[in-house]
Scaffold this motif. Structure first.
Motif, PDB file in Angstrom:
ATOM      1  N   THR A   1       3.504 -20.259   8.193  1.00 17.35           N
ATOM      2  CA  THR A   1       3.718 -19.337   7.077  1.00 17.35           C
ATOM      3  C   THR A   1       4.759 -18.281   7.446  1.00 17.35           C
ATOM      4  O   THR A   1       4.740 -17.728   8.548  1.00 17.35           O
ATOM      5  CB  THR A   1       2.399 -18.634   6.684  1.00 17.35           C
ATOM      6  OG1 THR A   1       1.435 -19.612   6.310  1.00 17.35           O
ATOM      7  CG2 THR A   1       2.623 -17.678   5.507  1.00 17.35           C
ATOM      8  N   LYS A   2       5.659 -18.030   6.530  1.00 17.43           N
ATOM      9  CA  LYS A   2       6.698 -16.998   6.732  1.00 17.43           C
ATOM     10  C   LYS A   2       6.057 -15.635   6.442  1.00 17.43           C
ATOM     11  O   LYS A   2       5.776 -15.304   5.292  1.00 17.43           O
ATOM     12  CB  LYS A   2       7.894 -17.267   5.819  1.00 17.43           C
ATOM     13  CG  LYS A   2       8.619 -18.572   6.143  1.00 17.43           C
ATOM     14  CD  LYS A   2       9.829 -18.785   5.264  1.00 17.43           C
ATOM     15  CE  LYS A   2       9.453 -19.269   3.865  1.00 17.43           C
ATOM     16  NZ  LYS A   2       8.970 -20.665   3.882  1.00 17.43           N
ATOM     17  N   VAL A   3       5.819 -14.873   7.495  1.00 16.89           N
ATOM     18  CA  VAL A   3       5.110 -13.596   7.394  1.00 16.89           C
ATOM     19  C   VAL A   3       6.012 -12.467   7.871  1.00 16.89           C
ATOM     20  O   VAL A   3       6.712 -12.592   8.876  1.00 16.89           O
ATOM     21  CB  VAL A   3       3.824 -13.608   8.246  1.00 16.89           C
ATOM     22  CG1 VAL A   3       3.092 -12.276   8.130  1.00 16.89           C
ATOM     23  CG2 VAL A   3       2.901 -14.745   7.821  1.00 16.89           C
ATOM     24  N   LEU A   4       5.992 -11.348   7.147  1.00 23.39           N
ATOM     25  CA  LEU A   4       6.680 -10.132   7.561  1.00 23.39           C
ATOM     26  C   LEU A   4       5.731  -8.958   7.374  1.00 23.39           C
ATOM     27  O   LEU A   4       4.775  -9.035   6.584  1.00 23.39           O
ATOM     28  CB  LEU A   4       7.959  -9.889   6.749  1.00 23.39           C
ATOM     29  CG  LEU A   4       9.003 -11.008   6.766  1.00 23.39           C
ATOM     30  CD1 LEU A   4       8.851 -11.880   5.531  1.00 23.39           C
ATOM     31  CD2 LEU A   4      10.420 -10.432   6.815  1.00 23.39           C
ATOM     32  N   ARG A   5       6.015  -7.879   8.087  1.00 20.59           N
ATOM     33  CA  ARG A   5       5.267  -6.625   7.884  1.00 20.59           C
ATOM     34  C   ARG A   5       6.239  -5.541   7.457  1.00 20.59           C
ATOM     35  O   ARG A   5       7.370  -5.476   7.957  1.00 20.59           O
ATOM     36  CB  ARG A   5       4.600  -6.156   9.185  1.00 20.59           C
ATOM     37  CG  ARG A   5       3.296  -6.781   9.535  1.00 20.59           C
ATOM     38  CD  ARG A   5       2.699  -6.122  10.773  1.00 20.59           C
ATOM     39  NE  ARG A   5       2.195  -4.784  10.490  1.00 20.59           N
ATOM     40  CZ  ARG A   5       1.779  -3.922  11.435  1.00 20.59           C
ATOM     41  NH1 ARG A   5       1.850  -4.259  12.706  1.00 20.59           N
ATOM     42  NH2 ARG A   5       1.316  -2.736  11.089  1.00 20.59           N
TER      43      ARG A   5
END
Length: 272
Positions: free
Chosen positions: A116-120
């Motif tokens: 999954t392409k995850v960013l914060r």
């Protein structure tokens, strides 16, 4: 990457910061209100999204089904349960952006499907008036296209800087909590003027404008704050005498300690 006019953006959680980010995205004019979805348990916060012309739902899964870019904007202690609920609906097309303090990229990636392409991101309160400061960090599967898309969407919310995840805790201590330091300093400035005879309403307005002007000069000139400070200090003048009093009170050391304390607590939250 999808054209922004066709991009569908979702918010799981519809609190104040989610509303501020949504407003900034809409004011940029590239995402249509009808293409923004928000979910929350009650209508209390969803009414704000409805006023923007956005679609709302009480079902988190509806957001995943209808949107490609999804902001996780729930309270941190609720987020793990929300992720368990929505993880089965997350696909390789999704970009998931967490706004939750203390929830690391590693934790997010563990609770979501592999790849999954995850960013914060960590925004601060002035995003409400499109003058925020946002720190962005990528997960292991998020690349330059995802980061560039997010920066473009957030451009109308204020300043958006990218860095390693370790910077997010420092950003919390500097800017997330730092807004409160600025309010306290503005209050003290105004009270000093009130003490010297100025009406409170006028003093508060002038103090706020003073901080705004000083901040704009740093950003627009690119000068180090120390250079700009020196330019205000004429020999034997009023400002150098005032700065001497601030140094007696260890203003700089106290503020540095405050940033350190807030950063340390943000890091501690991330370990829990």
């Amino acid at each position: 990457m999808e054209a922004l006019r066709e991009l569908r953006v979702g918010f799981i959680g519809a609190g104040r910061m989610a509303g501020a980010v949504a407003r900034g995205i809409l004011q940029a004019g590239e995402v249509q209100p009808v293409n923004i979805f928000a979910s929350a348990p009650s209508n209390t916060n969803l009414d704000k999204f409805k006023s923007f012309g956005c679609r709302t739902t009480h079902c988190n899964l509806d957001v995943l089904k209808n949107c490609t870019l999804v902001f996780l904007s729930t309270k941190p202690h609720i987020l793990p349960l929300v992720l368990q609920e929505v993880a089965p609906a997350v696909t390789p097309k999704h970009i998931v952006v967490s706004m939750a303090a203390g929830i690391t990229l590693k934790t997010l990636e563990e609770l979501l499907p592999a790849g999954t392409k995850v960013l914060r991101i960590m925004p601060n309160l002035p995003c409400v008036v499109q003058s925020g400061a946002i720190m962005l960090a990528r997960g292991t599967c998020a690349g330059e296209p995802e980061a560039a898309l997010l920066k473009r969407l957030l451009s109308n919310c204020g300043l958006c800087e990218e860095g390693p995840e370790s910077y997010i805790d420092s950003h919390t201590g500097l800017s997330g909590s730092g807004v409160a330091y600025a309010y306290l300093f503005s209050e003290a400035l105004a009270e000093g003027a009130v003490k010297m005879g100025m009406p409170a309403a006028m003093a508060n307005k002038i103090a706020a404008q003073t901080l705004l002007g000083a901040a704009r000069m740093i950003l627009e000139t690119g000068e180090h704050p120390a250079v700009l400070r020196s330019a205000v200090c004429t020999p034997g003048g009023t400002t150098i005498r005032a700065l001497h009093e601030l140094e007696k009170g260890a203003l700089r050391a106290t503020v540095m300690n405050a940033v350190e304390a807030a950063t340390s607590w943000a890091r501690e939250m991330g370990k829990r």
